[in-house]
Scaffold this motif. Sequence first.
Motif, PDB file in Angstrom:
ATOM      1  N   VAL A  10       0.750  -1.207  -0.210  1.00  0.00           N
ATOM      2  CA  VAL A  10      -0.036   0.146   0.234  1.00  0.00           C
ATOM      3  C   VAL A  10       0.710   1.246  -0.021  1.00  0.00           C
ATOM      4  CG1 VAL A  10      -1.446   1.718   1.770  1.00  0.00           C
ATOM      5  CG2 VAL A  10      -2.116  -0.488   0.782  1.00  0.00           C
ATOM      6  N   ILE A  11       2.118   1.158   0.976  1.00  0.00           N
ATOM      7  CA  ILE A  11       2.965   2.076   0.490  1.00  0.00           C
ATOM      8  C   ILE A  11       3.345   2.175  -0.886  1.00  0.00           C
ATOM      9  CG2 ILE A  11       4.913   3.478   1.605  1.00  0.00           C
ATOM     10  CD1 ILE A  11       4.600   1.366   4.644  1.00  0.00           C
ATOM     11  N   ALA A  12       3.882   1.354  -1.230  1.00  0.00           N
ATOM     12  CA  ALA A  12       5.009   1.460  -3.149  1.00  0.00           C
ATOM     13  C   ALA A  12       3.560   1.753  -3.842  1.00  0.00           C
ATOM     14  CB  ALA A  12       4.840  -0.158  -3.083  1.00  0.00           C
ATOM     15  N   ALA A  13       2.829   1.670  -3.830  1.00  0.00           N
ATOM     16  CA  ALA A  13       1.191   1.714  -4.154  1.00  0.00           C
ATOM     17  C   ALA A  13       1.072   3.906  -4.096  1.00  0.00           C
ATOM     18  CB  ALA A  13       0.324   0.916  -4.259  1.00  0.00           C
ATOM     19  N   GLY A  14       1.063   3.912  -2.740  1.00  0.00           N
ATOM     20  CA  GLY A  14       0.982   5.169  -2.649  1.00  0.00           C
ATOM     21  C   GLY A  14       1.281   5.823  -2.807  1.00  0.00           C
ATOM     22  N   ILE A  58      -0.349  10.482  -1.116  1.00  0.00           N
ATOM     23  CA  ILE A  58      -0.090  10.556   0.101  1.00  0.00           C
ATOM     24  C   ILE A  58      -0.115  10.868   1.500  1.00  0.00           C
ATOM     25  CG2 ILE A  58       0.910  13.047   1.890  1.00  0.00           C
ATOM     26  CD1 ILE A  58       1.300  14.479  -0.427  1.00  0.00           C
ATOM     27  N   ALA A  59      -2.218  10.189   0.771  1.00  0.00           N
ATOM     28  CA  ALA A  59      -2.927   9.919   1.881  1.00  0.00           C
ATOM     29  C   ALA A  59      -2.974   8.261   2.395  1.00  0.00           C
ATOM     30  CB  ALA A  59      -4.225   9.969   2.001  1.00  0.00           C
ATOM     31  N   ALA A  60      -3.075   7.568   1.171  1.00  0.00           N
ATOM     32  CA  ALA A  60      -2.811   6.258   1.644  1.00  0.00           C
ATOM     33  C   ALA A  60      -1.133   5.925   1.777  1.00  0.00           C
ATOM     34  CB  ALA A  60      -3.009   5.008  -0.493  1.00  0.00           C
ATOM     35  N   MET A  61       0.245   5.964   1.131  1.00  0.00           N
ATOM     36  CA  MET A  61       0.911   6.281   2.039  1.00  0.00           C
ATOM     37  C   MET A  61       1.181   6.220   3.917  1.00  0.00           C
ATOM     38  SD  MET A  61       4.789   7.808   0.072  1.00  0.00           S
ATOM     39  CE  MET A  61       3.900   9.326  -0.347  1.00  0.00           C
ATOM     40  N   LEU A  62       0.270   7.866   4.351  1.00  0.00           N
ATOM     41  CA  LEU A  62      -0.040   7.619   5.597  1.00  0.00           C
ATOM     42  C   LEU A  62      -0.858   6.077   5.918  1.00  0.00           C
ATOM     43  CD1 LEU A  62      -0.051  10.980   5.581  1.00  0.00           C
ATOM     44  CD2 LEU A  62       1.660  10.216   6.845  1.00  0.00           C
ATOM     45  N   LEU A  63      -1.340   5.922   5.524  1.00  0.00           N
ATOM     46  CA  LEU A  63      -2.390   4.664   5.742  1.00  0.00           C
ATOM     47  C   LEU A  63      -1.289   4.121   6.028  1.00  0.00           C
ATOM     48  CD1 LEU A  63      -5.974   5.334   4.243  1.00  0.00           C
ATOM     49  CD2 LEU A  63      -5.217   5.557   6.938  1.00  0.00           C
ATOM     50  N   GLY A  64      -0.613   3.186   4.767  1.00  0.00           N
ATOM     51  CA  GLY A  64      -0.019   2.110   4.703  1.00  0.00           C
ATOM     52  C   GLY A  64       0.767   1.977   6.364  1.00  0.00           C
ATOM     53  N   VAL A  65       1.759   3.382   6.547  1.00  0.00           N
ATOM     54  CA  VAL A  65       2.479   3.566   7.555  1.00  0.00           C
ATOM     55  C   VAL A  65       1.902   2.710   8.518  1.00  0.00           C
ATOM     56  CG1 VAL A  65       4.135   4.948   8.562  1.00  0.00           C
ATOM     57  CG2 VAL A  65       4.266   4.812   6.558  1.00  0.00           C
ATOM     58  N   LEU A  66       0.392   3.888   8.772  1.00  0.00           N
ATOM     59  CA  LEU A  66      -0.211   3.372  10.255  1.00  0.00           C
ATOM     60  C   LEU A  66      -0.222   1.713  10.343  1.00  0.00           C
ATOM     61  CD1 LEU A  66      -2.621   6.515  11.003  1.00  0.00           C
ATOM     62  CD2 LEU A  66      -0.705   5.507  12.190  1.00  0.00           C
ATOM     63  N   PHE A  74      -5.891   0.396   9.260  1.00  0.00           N
ATOM     64  CA  PHE A  74      -5.672   0.789   8.101  1.00  0.00           C
ATOM     65  C   PHE A  74      -5.606   0.855   6.559  1.00  0.00           C
ATOM     66  CE2 PHE A  74      -4.713   3.013  12.928  1.00  0.00           C
ATOM     67  CZ  PHE A  74      -6.203   3.937  13.066  1.00  0.00           C
ATOM     68  N   THR A  75      -4.583   0.050   7.072  1.00  0.00           N
ATOM     69  CA  THR A  75      -4.302  -0.026   5.776  1.00  0.00           C
ATOM     70  C   THR A  75      -5.417  -0.423   4.584  1.00  0.00           C
ATOM     71  OG1 THR A  75      -1.964  -1.763   6.694  1.00  0.00           O
ATOM     72  CG2 THR A  75      -2.819  -2.586   4.380  1.00  0.00           C
ATOM     73  N   GLY A  76      -6.238  -1.248   5.057  1.00  0.00           N
ATOM     74  CA  GLY A  76      -7.657  -1.863   4.539  1.00  0.00           C
ATOM     75  C   GLY A  76      -8.528  -0.289   4.208  1.00  0.00           C
ATOM     76  N   LEU A  77      -8.506   0.450   5.236  1.00  0.00           N
ATOM     77  CA  LEU A  77      -8.677   2.163   4.644  1.00  0.00           C
ATOM     78  C   LEU A  77      -8.337   3.155   3.653  1.00  0.00           C
ATOM     79  CD1 LEU A  77      -9.889   3.588   8.744  1.00  0.00           C
ATOM     80  CD2 LEU A  77     -10.593   2.435   6.695  1.00  0.00           C
ATOM     81  N   ALA A  78      -7.336   2.562   3.086  1.00  0.00           N
ATOM     82  CA  ALA A  78      -6.447   2.710   2.003  1.00  0.00           C
ATOM     83  C   ALA A  78      -7.245   2.736   0.736  1.00  0.00           C
ATOM     84  CB  ALA A  78      -4.804   2.519   1.990  1.00  0.00           C
ATOM     85  N   ILE A  79      -8.387   2.308   0.866  1.00  0.00           N
ATOM     86  CA  ILE A  79      -8.911   1.992  -0.606  1.00  0.00           C
ATOM     87  C   ILE A  79      -9.701   3.143  -0.323  1.00  0.00           C
ATOM     88  CG2 ILE A  79     -11.019   0.517   0.807  1.00  0.00           C
ATOM     89  CD1 ILE A  79     -11.956  -1.181  -1.785  1.00  0.00           C
ATOM     90  N   LEU A  80     -10.527   4.056  -0.243  1.00  0.00           N
ATOM     91  CA  LEU A  80     -10.424   5.126  -0.036  1.00  0.00           C
ATOM     92  C   LEU A  80      -9.988   6.270  -1.207  1.00  0.00           C
ATOM     93  CD1 LEU A  80     -12.340   5.674   3.913  1.00  0.00           C
ATOM     94  CD2 LEU A  80     -13.680   4.646   1.467  1.00  0.00           C
ATOM     95  N   PRO A  81      -8.650   6.128  -0.454  1.00  0.00           N
ATOM     96  CA  PRO A  81      -8.203   6.994  -1.151  1.00  0.00           C
ATOM     97  C   PRO A  81      -7.479   6.373  -2.923  1.00  0.00           C
ATOM     98  CG  PRO A  81      -6.550   6.771   0.794  1.00  0.00           C
ATOM     99  CD  PRO A  81      -8.049   6.392   0.705  1.00  0.00           C
ATOM    100  N   ALA A 135      -5.455  -3.343  -0.608  1.00  0.00           N
ATOM    101  CA  ALA A 135      -6.208  -2.803   0.776  1.00  0.00           C
ATOM    102  C   ALA A 135      -7.378  -3.538   1.078  1.00  0.00           C
ATOM    103  CB  ALA A 135      -6.681  -1.306   0.526  1.00  0.00           C
ATOM    104  N   CYS A 136      -8.024  -3.787  -0.796  1.00  0.00           N
ATOM    105  CA  CYS A 136      -9.465  -5.215  -0.508  1.00  0.00           C
ATOM    106  C   CYS A 136      -8.729  -6.276   0.261  1.00  0.00           C
ATOM    107  CB  CYS A 136      -9.324  -5.420  -1.498  1.00  0.00           C
ATOM    108  SG  CYS A 136     -11.136  -3.934  -2.026  1.00  0.00           S
ATOM    109  N   ALA A 137      -7.692  -7.393  -0.082  1.00  0.00           N
ATOM    110  CA  ALA A 137      -6.495  -8.059   0.186  1.00  0.00           C
ATOM    111  C   ALA A 137      -6.451  -7.076   1.829  1.00  0.00           C
ATOM    112  CB  ALA A 137      -5.016  -8.157  -0.319  1.00  0.00           C
ATOM    113  N   ALA A 138      -5.753  -6.601   2.335  1.00  0.00           N
ATOM    114  CA  ALA A 138      -5.329  -6.532   3.615  1.00  0.00           C
ATOM    115  C   ALA A 138      -7.210  -6.432   4.565  1.00  0.00           C
ATOM    116  CB  ALA A 138      -5.380  -5.404   3.972  1.00  0.00           C
ATOM    117  N   LEU A 139      -7.942  -5.923   3.857  1.00  0.00           N
ATOM    118  CA  LEU A 139      -9.206  -6.499   4.762  1.00  0.00           C
ATOM    119  C   LEU A 139     -10.135  -8.126   5.027  1.00  0.00           C
ATOM    120  CD1 LEU A 139     -11.546  -2.828   3.592  1.00  0.00           C
ATOM    121  CD2 LEU A 139     -10.536  -3.373   6.018  1.00  0.00           C
TER     122      LEU A 139
END
Length: 143
Positions: A10-14, A58-66, A74-81, A135-139
């Motif tokens: 997720v961090i890399a994709a962001g 940037i938001a996706a990278m932050l969610l990946g870090v969290l 938090f990784t799964g919430l990266a689907i929103l950005p 993000a879906c895979a994480a969820l």
Amino acid sequence: MAGALRAAGVIAAGFVLAVAALLPWAGLTAEFGVIDASLTAVRGVDEGPGWVVLGAGIAAMLLGVLGAMRNWLFTGLAILPGAVAAFALAMFLADPRDLVSRLDFQVSGLLRVHPTVQYGWFAGLLASVALAVLACAALLRRR
């Protein structure tokens, strides 16, 4: 361990999504008989949707870090950005009045000038899809 890999994805994709906003999204191509020449380019951040894609990356990278540090949710919430970025990319193409009306012209048989979608837009679309899949895979994996 697998959760950390998904968060890293997720961090890399962001990151790729954020960089794609800086790349050319549209350009002007001139065709002289059999010769094609690219004249100008519009980067993503030259228009409003590009800034949205940059912020989503940037938001996706932050969610990946969290997600890597705290909780897999938090990784799964990266689907929103990722979804917001895909919508912004679609809106960039859905507003043809800006590029097409002022850039498309031709002289029959001699010259044709028209706008084209360039590699930065496609990189952004690919990154937003990859972000959504990761993000879906994480969820789904945590169910």
